[in-house]
Structure formats: C-alpha cells, structure tokens
Scaffold this active site. Structure first.
Site, PDB file in Angstrom:
ATOM      1  N   GLU A   1       0.777   3.928   1.891  1.00  0.00           N
ATOM      2  CA  GLU A   1       1.253   4.365   3.200  1.00  0.00           C
ATOM      3  C   GLU A   1       2.537   3.644   3.585  1.00  0.00           C
ATOM      4  O   GLU A   1       3.504   4.249   4.045  1.00  0.00           O
ATOM      5  CB  GLU A   1       0.192   4.094   4.276  1.00  0.00           C
ATOM      6  CG  GLU A   1      -1.130   4.803   4.039  1.00  0.00           C
ATOM      7  CD  GLU A   1      -2.137   3.957   3.264  1.00  0.00           C
ATOM      8  OE1 GLU A   1      -1.767   3.322   2.237  1.00  0.00           O
ATOM      9  OE2 GLU A   1      -3.311   3.931   3.673  1.00  0.00           O
TER      10      GLU A   1
ATOM     11  N   CYS B   1       0.826  -1.212   0.000  1.00  0.00           N
ATOM     12  CA  CYS B   1       0.000   0.000   0.000  1.00  0.00           C
ATOM     13  C   CYS B   1       0.862   1.266   0.000  1.00  0.00           C
ATOM     14  O   CYS B   1       2.022   1.248   0.411  1.00  0.00           O
ATOM     15  CB  CYS B   1      -0.899   0.009   1.223  1.00  0.00           C
ATOM     16  SG  CYS B   1      -2.056  -1.369   1.304  1.00  0.00           S
TER      17      CYS B   1
END
Length: 135
Positions: A55, A53
C-alpha cells in the site's frame, strides 16, 4: 476503471513482491482522481523494520509523481479473509486519502470487503493535530 480491473492489477503486481523472509506477497493498486493507476508490492529487508508494504509503495510512487488526490485502492494477499492493511499503512493512507475514499480488501479466493478510509482508521492522527491551540 471498474473494481474488478483494479483488483486484477493488484493481483498482477503481487507476483513481483520481494518476500524472501515471510513469503507473504501483497499487491496494491491505487487509482488517482484523474484515472492514473499506480501499483505496489511489498518489499522486505533483512532488517525487518525497514520493510515497505504494498500500500505504501503504491502511495509513495503516486505522490512522487505529483499525485495527491485519489479515488480508490485495492489490496490483495493470499489470506483466508480479505487482507487488512497494517497500522503503518493505515496511518499513511489517512494522510493522503479522504475519509470517504473506497478501499477494496481482498484475497485470492475473490472474497472482497469494501470499506471507506474512515472505517479503516477512525480517530486517526492528522495534520490538524499538529496545530497548537493558542492559549
């Protein structure tokens, strides 16, 4: 760096996401305490569990450069509500982010929800949980 610039950086990196399967692009912009900016986009894989992801990409880039103190994070996706990080990202974020770190969750229609790390993953598993209590 102001919040709007941080969000714009997340939007900009979102265009570089590698999402041939889901077509769900996510961008993240992470500001360190010393003002260094790291960005990340999601990177998919045909073996879905190894997808990373946005993040975590931003956090891992910063950590690999020796940064361990962070100030603020912005995450953006094309969603109806401000995009929430997945559980894996929340756990990684809790490893590196102070409970009071500011996180801006947003979408492409400028809906922003700002939360603290402690709100995003209360009662998280932490390094302290690895310490055994002496009997």
């Amino acid at each position: 760096m102001d919040t709007q610039r941080l969000i714009k950086e997340a939007i900009k990196i979102r265009d570089k996401a590698y999402t041939p399967y889901s077509k769900f692009n996510v961008g993240a912009a992470l500001l360190t305490k010393d003002g260094t900016l790291y960005t990340g986009c999601n990177i998919e894989n045909a073996a879905y569990p190894v997808t990373c992801c946005a993040e975590r990409v931003a956090i891992f880039k910063a950590v690999s450069d020796g940064h361990y103190e962070f100030k603020e994070l912005a995450v953006v996706a094309d969603t109806a509500r401000p995009v929430p990080p997945c559980g894996s990202c929340r756990q990684v974020m809790s490893e590196f982010f102070h409970p009071d770190l500011t996180i801006h969750l947003t979408n492409l229609t400028d809906t922003v929800k700002t939360v603290k790390m402690s709100e995003l993953l209360p009662f998280s598993f932490s390094p302290d949980d690895l310490i055994r209590k002496e009997s």
